[in-house]
Design a protein around this motif. Sequence first.
Motif, PDB file in Angstrom:
ATOM      1  N   ALA A  28      -6.449 136.093 142.564  1.00  0.00           N
ATOM      2  CA  ALA A  28      -5.418 135.503 141.717  1.00  0.00           C
ATOM      3  C   ALA A  28      -4.068 135.759 142.359  1.00  0.00           C
ATOM      4  N   GLY A  29      -3.107 134.919 141.991  1.00  0.00           N
ATOM      5  CA  GLY A  29      -1.772 135.044 142.556  1.00  0.00           C
ATOM      6  C   GLY A  29      -1.364 133.762 143.246  1.00  0.00           C
ATOM      7  N   PRO A  30      -0.362 133.816 144.121  1.00  0.00           N
ATOM      8  CA  PRO A  30       0.019 132.625 144.875  1.00  0.00           C
ATOM      9  C   PRO A  30      -1.161 132.099 145.679  1.00  0.00           C
ATOM     10  N   ARG A  55      -4.311 139.939 146.763  1.00  0.00           N
ATOM     11  CA  ARG A  55      -2.935 139.562 146.459  1.00  0.00           C
ATOM     12  C   ARG A  55      -2.778 138.078 146.166  1.00  0.00           C
ATOM     13  N   TYR A  56      -3.766 137.274 146.594  1.00  0.00           N
ATOM     14  CA  TYR A  56      -3.620 135.828 146.527  1.00  0.00           C
ATOM     15  C   TYR A  56      -4.819 135.168 145.865  1.00  0.00           C
ATOM     16  N   ARG A  57      -4.586 133.956 145.424  1.00  0.00           N
ATOM     17  CA  ARG A  57      -5.668 133.088 144.971  1.00  0.00           C
ATOM     18  C   ARG A  57      -6.148 132.308 146.196  1.00  0.00           C
ATOM     19  N   ASP A 285       7.031 136.653 148.949  1.00  0.00           N
ATOM     20  CA  ASP A 285       6.543 137.197 147.695  1.00  0.00           C
ATOM     21  C   ASP A 285       7.587 137.999 146.937  1.00  0.00           C
TER      22      ASP A 285
END
Length: 288
Positions: A28-30, A55-57, A285
Amino acid sequence: MTVTSLPGVRLRRVAVDGTVLNVATAGAGPAVLLLHGFPHTWRLWTEVIGPLSRRYRVIAPDLRGFGDSDRPADGYDAGTLAADAAGLLEALDAGPAAVVGIDLGTPPAFLLAMRRPGLVRRLVLMESLLGDLPGAEEFLAAGPPWWFGFHAAPGLAESVLAGHEEAYIDWFLQRGTLGRGVRPDVRAEFVRAYTGTEALRAAFGPYRALSAGARQIREAVSGARLTVPALTLGAHPVGRSLERQLRPYADRLTGHVIPDCGHIIPLDRPEALLAVLEPFLAADDDRG
């Protein structure tokens, strides 16, 4: 949605632009969109999906015609593959995304950033060339790689290779890792994905559309510049050729070469890739 053998990774089918793509997602995330090349599937990213998903999708499709995505009769030019990527991001409500392309995934990643910059926050291009733009003369001094012509001839390669897919895929996996090879489970998935005349026919589609892609790239740079922050990553054999091609057209470009690394960077040297990729992706970020 189904669970894969990789922790935290799920597969789903997403309808995009008249075809259906098989898509791996995690985290999940950017958003970070990962576009593979040949002879790969989304499993090319096996070693980096986990770290990135903290940290990211992460969104890693099988390109149209590859892996478990649909195999339409046409639409393998870089522009249509870029439209597939844009449609996927919109279908998943995932833009703007960092877009990472390698090998055959590089031209559509580039065209996506040129045509739909609002969908792309950062761009990473690896181990490929951008059509016939100047800058790759040293790499092409002895001519393009032999398999480009072999794959491009309609109907030829699939008829010759049917029944010999495993040996053919192994040649690319060994060469692309400087002889080190890839994990047995990943190798098995690649072989499965490229077995059969129809699988091969679809996989060679982008090679048969290279001239169209080159024209699309020339048209893109003739009227606009690449404005999103971009990173080129080279290894063996492309090195800095892609950086040299892109430099005249990019406003914010960083070039890097990973030493002692074969063409299949995400499987050959994943730690070295992450050491460069993660800081580049994270640069926005803190501000975002």
